[in-house]
Scaffold this motif. Structure first.
Motif, PDB file in Angstrom:
ATOM      1  N   VAL A   1      14.520  -6.746  39.443  1.00  9.18           N
ATOM      2  CA  VAL A   1      13.772  -6.822  38.274  1.00  9.18           C
ATOM      3  C   VAL A   1      14.441  -8.436  37.514  1.00  9.18           C
ATOM      4  O   VAL A   1      14.228  -9.504  36.586  1.00  9.18           O
ATOM      5  N   VAL A   2      15.977  -8.457  37.133  1.00  9.61           N
ATOM      6  CA  VAL A   2      16.289  -8.834  36.557  1.00  9.61           C
ATOM      7  C   VAL A   2      16.745 -10.441  37.616  1.00  9.61           C
ATOM      8  O   VAL A   2      16.757 -11.251  36.728  1.00  9.61           O
ATOM      9  N   ALA A   3      17.113 -10.168  38.215  1.00  7.77           N
ATOM     10  CA  ALA A   3      17.427 -11.520  39.434  1.00  7.77           C
ATOM     11  C   ALA A   3      15.530 -11.729  39.884  1.00  7.77           C
ATOM     12  O   ALA A   3      15.912 -13.538  39.373  1.00  7.77           O
ATOM     13  N   ALA A   4      14.723 -11.284  39.301  1.00  4.65           N
ATOM     14  CA  ALA A   4      13.452 -12.155  39.375  1.00  4.65           C
ATOM     15  C   ALA A   4      12.972 -13.055  38.417  1.00  4.65           C
ATOM     16  O   ALA A   4      12.293 -14.216  38.217  1.00  4.65           O
ATOM     17  N   GLY A   5      13.344 -12.378  37.191  1.00  2.00           N
ATOM     18  CA  GLY A   5      13.114 -13.277  36.195  1.00  2.00           C
ATOM     19  C   GLY A   5      13.860 -13.960  35.479  1.00  2.00           C
ATOM     20  O   GLY A   5      13.675 -15.775  35.187  1.00  2.00           O
ATOM     21  N   ALA A   6      14.916 -14.325  36.320  1.00  2.00           N
ATOM     22  CA  ALA A   6      16.596 -15.043  35.840  1.00  2.00           C
ATOM     23  C   ALA A   6      15.658 -16.324  36.888  1.00  2.00           C
ATOM     24  O   ALA A   6      15.831 -17.237  37.011  1.00  2.00           O
ATOM     25  N   VAL A   7      15.033 -16.366  38.841  1.00  2.00           N
ATOM     26  CA  VAL A   7      14.534 -17.066  39.241  1.00  2.00           C
ATOM     27  C   VAL A   7      13.865 -17.877  38.901  1.00  2.00           C
ATOM     28  O   VAL A   7      13.410 -19.216  38.960  1.00  2.00           O
TER      29      VAL A   7
ATOM     30  N   THR B   1      17.137  -4.475  49.984  1.00  2.00           N
ATOM     31  CA  THR B   1      17.175  -3.667  48.878  1.00  2.00           C
ATOM     32  C   THR B   1      17.849  -4.290  48.031  1.00  2.00           C
ATOM     33  O   THR B   1      18.130  -3.767  46.674  1.00  2.00           O
ATOM     34  N   ALA B   2      19.178  -4.442  48.423  1.00  2.00           N
ATOM     35  CA  ALA B   2      19.916  -5.256  47.288  1.00  2.00           C
ATOM     36  C   ALA B   2      20.265  -5.942  47.155  1.00  2.00           C
ATOM     37  O   ALA B   2      21.184  -7.741  46.470  1.00  2.00           O
ATOM     38  N   LEU B   3      18.983  -7.387  47.577  1.00  2.00           N
ATOM     39  CA  LEU B   3      18.824  -8.705  47.130  1.00  2.00           C
ATOM     40  C   LEU B   3      19.429  -9.151  45.933  1.00  2.00           C
ATOM     41  O   LEU B   3      19.838  -9.450  45.290  1.00  2.00           O
ATOM     42  N   GLY B   4      17.941  -8.077  45.020  1.00  2.00           N
ATOM     43  CA  GLY B   4      18.453  -8.055  43.179  1.00  2.00           C
ATOM     44  C   GLY B   4      20.162  -8.082  43.176  1.00  2.00           C
ATOM     45  O   GLY B   4      20.301  -9.388  42.422  1.00  2.00           O
ATOM     46  N   VAL B   5      20.482  -6.859  43.220  1.00  2.00           N
ATOM     47  CA  VAL B   5      22.177  -6.687  43.152  1.00  2.00           C
ATOM     48  C   VAL B   5      22.667  -7.976  43.233  1.00  2.00           C
ATOM     49  O   VAL B   5      23.596  -8.588  42.646  1.00  2.00           O
ATOM     50  N   ASN B   6      22.577  -8.889  44.804  1.00  2.00           N
ATOM     51  CA  ASN B   6      23.253  -9.953  45.047  1.00  2.00           C
ATOM     52  C   ASN B   6      23.247 -11.536  44.124  1.00  2.00           C
ATOM     53  O   ASN B   6      24.084 -11.730  44.378  1.00  2.00           O
ATOM     54  N   ILE B   7      21.817 -11.684  43.868  1.00  2.00           N
ATOM     55  CA  ILE B   7      21.368 -12.411  43.353  1.00  2.00           C
ATOM     56  C   ILE B   7      21.992 -12.282  42.123  1.00  2.00           C
ATOM     57  O   ILE B   7      22.396 -13.251  41.470  1.00  2.00           O
ATOM     58  N   THR B   8      21.496 -11.245  41.038  1.00  2.00           N
ATOM     59  CA  THR B   8      22.338 -10.825  40.295  1.00  2.00           C
ATOM     60  C   THR B   8      23.699 -11.316  40.384  1.00  2.00           C
ATOM     61  O   THR B   8      24.260 -12.208  38.908  1.00  2.00           O
ATOM     62  N   ASP B   9      24.245 -11.078  40.575  1.00  2.00           N
ATOM     63  CA  ASP B   9      25.851 -10.597  41.182  1.00  2.00           C
ATOM     64  C   ASP B   9      26.795 -12.582  41.363  1.00  2.00           C
ATOM     65  O   ASP B   9      26.994 -12.744  40.904  1.00  2.00           O
ATOM     66  N   MET B  10      26.140 -12.125  42.428  1.00  2.00           N
ATOM     67  CA  MET B  10      26.234 -14.312  43.009  1.00  2.00           C
ATOM     68  C   MET B  10      25.991 -15.272  42.345  1.00  2.00           C
ATOM     69  O   MET B  10      26.645 -16.700  42.899  1.00  2.00           O
TER      70      MET B  10
ATOM     71  N   VAL C   1      22.253 -20.790  45.331  1.00  2.00           N
ATOM     72  CA  VAL C   1      22.662 -19.737  45.904  1.00  2.00           C
ATOM     73  C   VAL C   1      21.804 -18.936  45.883  1.00  2.00           C
ATOM     74  O   VAL C   1      21.519 -18.011  47.286  1.00  2.00           O
ATOM     75  N   SER C   2      19.846 -18.366  44.999  1.00  2.00           N
ATOM     76  CA  SER C   2      19.227 -17.531  45.616  1.00  2.00           C
ATOM     77  C   SER C   2      18.919 -18.049  46.977  1.00  2.00           C
ATOM     78  O   SER C   2      18.385 -17.264  48.190  1.00  2.00           O
ATOM     79  N   VAL C   3      18.734 -19.410  47.179  1.00  2.00           N
ATOM     80  CA  VAL C   3      18.155 -19.397  48.774  1.00  2.00           C
ATOM     81  C   VAL C   3      19.467 -18.923  49.832  1.00  2.00           C
ATOM     82  O   VAL C   3      18.249 -18.910  50.788  1.00  2.00           O
ATOM     83  N   VAL C   4      20.965 -19.746  49.219  1.00  2.00           N
ATOM     84  CA  VAL C   4      21.336 -19.156  50.748  1.00  2.00           C
ATOM     85  C   VAL C   4      21.073 -17.892  50.869  1.00  2.00           C
ATOM     86  O   VAL C   4      21.381 -16.914  51.621  1.00  2.00           O
TER      87      VAL C   4
END
Length: 354
Positions: free
Chosen positions: A18-24, A104-113, A87-90
């Motif tokens: 959810v955090v990643a989707a909001g940031a994107v 399932t960890a895509l949100g974690v990776n986008i948030t982190d990286m 970075v999200s596209v990558v």
């Protein structure tokens, strides 16, 4: 630092998603202000370059390697909002096509990286640029420091997420010490790559470097071997001289060819040692509940082409495909954002009653 499925539990992964989707979503809106006819093509190239360089693991300690994260580089070259999208596209391409980083960890990776590295790096970069002499050299120095700090910041963010939702019972203090320690070393490599790349671009097209905008000193552009004044870098969109447009195309072609060479040939010589997260996970027992990747049967899984037995050819071809797919996907996203900016700023009705 690509987190696989199974490291972080489902509720924490969902919240990170959810955090990643909001940031994107915020970044898509913010990128409209950053992208113009000059920088939109560069943004797709930056995403492809990050993909290529992430294939080049470099040794950092006994039995451990690291690779570029790219958040600092993207933010400085094309802006923080566009950097998050790059970075999200990558990460999306890597997760779907190459089984690198859990779905399932895509949100974690986008948030982190993508988010943490970009926000931390760009905030530090802007602070340094304000206090340093406002020259091109200062931009390069600031990019080095910002990139260096962004990597252990991402390691700290992963540690925090693992503390909240880790799937194994591991002392969080040991995880933090190991993660931050090895990623400080990786950060040195990140900083060197970022500073060299920013320095190279700013030497030939300083007007295309987002982080170089607003310098007191009028930047120069090398066109056909001669230095001329760079186009104005205000938010308005000036007419770009034909020579500058040719120079921009030349930079884009050079960057794409460099990315293809790095991914297609340089990746064969990359370190085969586990990266920082993989090493820490194995040493600390974080990886005991790792799940099989949903794209494990992809014909490009693990950066190789299915049914091609020659390792050099298989890995090189996979890298070339990855660069091609990433530059196409990234360019499509950024041109769509760019078009939306044009639509938002165009007058709805040009008829004037007299």
């Amino acid at each position: 630092m690509h987190v696989p499925d199974g490291f972080i539990d489902a509720p924490t992964s969902a919240v990170a998603g959810v955090v990643a989707a909001g940031a994107v979503a915020v970044s898509l809106r913010g990128a409209r202000r950053e992208l113009d006819e000059r920088t939109a093509p560069l943004a797709g190239l930056v995403a492809a370059f990050i993909f290529a360089v992430q294939m080049l693991n470099f040794p950092v300690a006994a039995g451990t390697s690291g690779h570029l994260l790219g958040g600092a580089l993207a933010a400085i070259l094309v802006g923080p909002y566009t950097g998050v999208l790059c970075v999200s596209v990558v990460l999306l391409m890597q997760g779907i096509l190459f089984a690198d980083g859990g779905l399932t960890a895509l949100g974690v990776n986008i948030t982190d990286m993508a988010i943490v590295t970009t926000v931390v790096a760009y905030a530090l970069f802007r602070g340094l640029v304000k206090v340093l002499p406002r020259t091109r050299r200062s931009v390069t120095v600031a990019s080095f420091v910002a990139a260096l700090v962004s990597v252990p910041a991402a390691a700290l963010a992963f540690t925090f997420l693992y503390w909240i939702g880790g799937t194994t019972d591991v002392a969080i203090g040991k995880v933090a010490t190991a993660m931050i320690g090895v990623h400080v070393l990786i950060g040195i490599g990140e900083a060197a790559i970022t500073a060299l790349t920013v320095g190279a671009v700013i030497a030939v097209r300083p007007d295309l470097v987002h982080g170089a905008r607003g310098l007191r000193q009028r930047l120069k552009l090398r066109v056909d071997g001669e230095l001329v004044d760079a186009p104005d870098t205000s938010d308005s969109e000036p007419a770009v001289p034909a020579a500058a447009a040719r120079s921009r195309r030349g930079l884009w072609i050079t960057g794409l060819v460099t990315s293809l060479v790095l991914a297609g040939f340089g990746s064969f010589y990359a370190s085969a040692d586990p990266d920082g997260l993989e090493k820490v996970a194995a040493d600390q027992g974080i990886d005991r509940k790792t799940e099989e990747h949903a794209s494990a049967d992809s014909p490009l899984a693990d950066y190789g082409v299915e049914d091609i037995t020659d390792a050099r050819l298989s890995g090189g071809l996979a890298g070339v495909i990855g660069v091609g797919v990433t530059v196409v996907a990234g360019s499509a996203v950024f041109w769509a954002v760019r078009r939306r900016r044009t639509d938002d700023t165009s007058p709805a009705d040009t008829d004037v009653s007299v």
